[in-house]
Motif scaffolding. Structure first.
Motif, mmCIF file in Angstrom:
data_model
loop_
_atom_site.group_PDB
_atom_site.id
_atom_site.type_symbol
_atom_site.label_atom_id
_atom_site.label_comp_id
_atom_site.label_asym_id
_atom_site.label_seq_id
_atom_site.Cartn_x
_atom_site.Cartn_y
_atom_site.Cartn_z
ATOM 1 N N LEU A 13 0.820 -1.199 0.000
ATOM 2 C CA LEU A 13 0.000 0.000 0.000
ATOM 3 C C LEU A 13 0.866 1.266 0.000
ATOM 4 O O LEU A 13 0.600 2.213 -0.746
ATOM 5 C CB LEU A 13 -0.926 0.005 1.218
ATOM 6 N N ALA A 14 1.919 1.263 0.825
ATOM 7 C CA ALA A 14 2.795 2.434 0.892
ATOM 8 C C ALA A 14 3.476 2.690 -0.446
ATOM 9 O O ALA A 14 3.609 3.835 -0.883
ATOM 10 C CB ALA A 14 3.833 2.246 1.991
ATOM 11 N N THR A 15 3.890 1.615 -1.112
ATOM 12 C CA THR A 15 4.522 1.762 -2.430
ATOM 13 C C THR A 15 3.541 2.340 -3.435
ATOM 14 O O THR A 15 3.891 3.196 -4.256
ATOM 15 C CB THR A 15 5.045 0.410 -2.920
ATOM 16 N N ARG A 16 2.306 1.872 -3.366
ATOM 17 C CA ARG A 16 1.282 2.364 -4.288
ATOM 18 C C ARG A 16 1.004 3.854 -4.060
ATOM 19 O O ARG A 16 0.913 4.645 -5.007
ATOM 20 C CB ARG A 16 -0.001 1.567 -4.112
ATOM 21 N N VAL A 17 0.876 4.246 -2.784
ATOM 22 C CA VAL A 17 0.608 5.646 -2.469
ATOM 23 C C VAL A 17 1.799 6.521 -2.864
ATOM 24 O O VAL A 17 1.628 7.624 -3.406
ATOM 25 C CB VAL A 17 0.283 5.811 -0.974
ATOM 26 N N ALA A 18 3.004 6.038 -2.601
ATOM 27 C CA ALA A 18 4.194 6.799 -2.976
ATOM 28 C C ALA A 18 4.223 7.036 -4.480
ATOM 29 O O ALA A 18 4.604 8.116 -4.953
ATOM 30 C CB ALA A 18 5.455 6.066 -2.521
ATOM 31 N N GLY A 19 3.782 6.014 -5.254
ATOM 32 C CA GLY A 19 3.729 6.170 -6.703
ATOM 33 C C GLY A 19 2.699 7.189 -7.140
ATOM 34 O O GLY A 19 2.926 7.960 -8.083
ATOM 35 N N LEU A 20 1.568 7.222 -6.450
ATOM 36 C CA LEU A 20 0.531 8.204 -6.781
ATOM 37 C C LEU A 20 0.996 9.631 -6.514
ATOM 38 O O LEU A 20 0.639 10.560 -7.244
ATOM 39 C CB LEU A 20 -0.737 7.914 -5.963
ATOM 40 N N LEU A 21 1.804 9.807 -5.469
ATOM 41 C CA LEU A 21 2.246 11.148 -5.083
ATOM 42 C C LEU A 21 3.595 11.519 -5.694
ATOM 43 O O LEU A 21 4.074 12.630 -5.483
ATOM 44 C CB LEU A 21 2.320 11.251 -3.560
#
Length: 399
Positions: free
Chosen positions: A66-74
């Motif tokens: 989840l953290a990797t996904r959010v980091a990619g979005l931001l």
């Protein structure tokens, strides 16, 4: 829970304006809304901070996923005011550990993890470990002690003289210290981060301002003239709604001459100010207050913006002062700042002057006043009153 802080967001506000910053935040919020998996809720907490809550971390592949996904979005490039702005976020993650921690604790742990991620560099992710959570608990305890110290005058002020070329003291900068009951005398480096995370900076600024002006009001004259008092502000900034009223109320309360008051702010706090704020600051200047740009040359604004800063004093940062005797680049920066300040009718103060060589080089380029251990370390209020009565400080001879 994920706590996300946009890296270097202040640069966008400072360089393109707050409208551009708002536009960027909206774009990032839409990316989060459209890109998060089911079962996750995103919210803007304040400023440039977003929080994401996931009710079933297993259903989204685990906290790392989840953290990797959010980091990619931001981590993206967003067109703002005709420019492509590249951004990333520092992310802290926290999950329940079976200790009975509630939502508020989880938010605090994720916040602490975010600060840990930010220390490692832009775009990093950090998970709240047991050691970090214990540290966050200690931080909360220290925050409570600091709040008590503020409410019960448990802090103290030291003063560092600012001297003219002849050694006469023209100003003193107030520097806060905390006589901690268990850890001894703490410098601001040890507790300002605690004040920032606990939203105590404004309250701390008010205490320092009131205490410094009250003590300075009774100082004896030095060399036949009154000594100015400089207060460095971190939380009580010009853009705040009660800035001018707070300063005016304190000056009226302690009865000090307006012309002795100097308010120091970092340069980014003085850039892109709305006209209303500039007008309010102008009112203080008309009464006699002076504004100083602290650590000039280290912020995001350029030398060319010096003319736009509503300040009468420019303080050359110590990192340039330290090398003026042997580093051509540091000397060039110091000389450029002094020349520009003189051309615009500003005064220049050199910070961190520690050697006779630095003093003589800076004197040669036209610096107006000097602050540093060459003349005096920060000293308690009683000792400062003593040196005021002793006349000019020793000035090293050239050669």
């Amino acid at each position: 829970m994920l706590f996300c802080d946009i890296d270097n967001f202040k640069r966008v506000n400072d360089s393109l304006g707050h409208d551009a910053g708002d536009e960027l935040l909206v774009a990032l919020a839409r990316r989060l809304e459209g890109g998060l998996p089911d079962g996750c809720t995103a919210a803007r907490l304040s400023g440039d901070e977003f929080v994401i809550i996931c009710r079933d971390i297993g259903a989204v592949g685990g906290v790392d996923s989840l953290a990797t996904r959010v980091a990619g979005l931001l981590r993206t490039a967003v067109p703002v005011h005709g420019q492509l702005i590249r951004v990333s976020a520092s992310i802290g993650a926290a999950v329940p550990n079976g200790s009975g921690a509630g939502g508020e604790d989880l938010l605090r742990f994720a916040d602490a993890a975010m600060f840990e991620a930010k220390r490692r560099g832009a775009g990093k992710v950090s998970l709240a470990s047991p050691a970090l959570m214990a540290s966050a608990d200690r931080q909360l305890h220290l925050e409570g002690q600091l709040r008590d110290a503020l409410n019960n005058d448990g802090l103290t002020l030291y003063y560092q003289p600012v001297v003219a070329s002849d050694g006469s003291i023209v100003t003193a900068e107030a520097l806060v210290r905390w006589p901690h009951p268990d850890r001894g005398l703490l410098s601001p480096d040890a507790f300002l981060p605690v004040a920032e995370q606990g939203d105590l900076l404004r309250e701390l600024d008010r205490w320092v301002l009131r205490t410094a002006l009250k003590e300075a009001a009774s100082w004896p004259e030095s060399n036949g003239r009154q000594v100015g008092i400089a207060v460095n502000l971190a939380g009580l900034v010009p853009g705040g709604p009660d800035f001018v009223d707070t300063v005016a109320d304190v000056v009226a309360e302690v009865g000090i001459d307006w012309r002795r008051v100097i308010l120091e702010l970092v340069e980014t706090a003085l850039v892109d100010l709305p006209s209303r704020t500039r007008h309010a600051m102008g009112e203080l200047v008309q009464r006699g207050v002076r504004f100083a740009v602290d650590d000039f040359g280290t912020g995001y604004s350029s030398l060319a913006r010096l003319k736009d800063l509503p300040a009468q004093i420019i303080k050359v940062d110590r990192r340039f002062v330290s090398g003026v005797g042997g580093d051509a680049s540091d000397f060039a920066v110091a000389r450029a700042v002094v020349d520009m300040a003189r051309a615009m009718g500003r005064q220049c103060v050199a910070e961190g002057v520690e050697t006779a060589t630095q003093f003589h080089v800076l004197s040669g380029v036209g610096v107006n006043a000097y602050q540093g251990w060459l003349f005096s370390r920060p000293i308690p209020a009683r000792e400062f009153r003593t040196i005021l009565s002793m006349g000019p400080l020793h000035v090293p001879r050239s050669g």
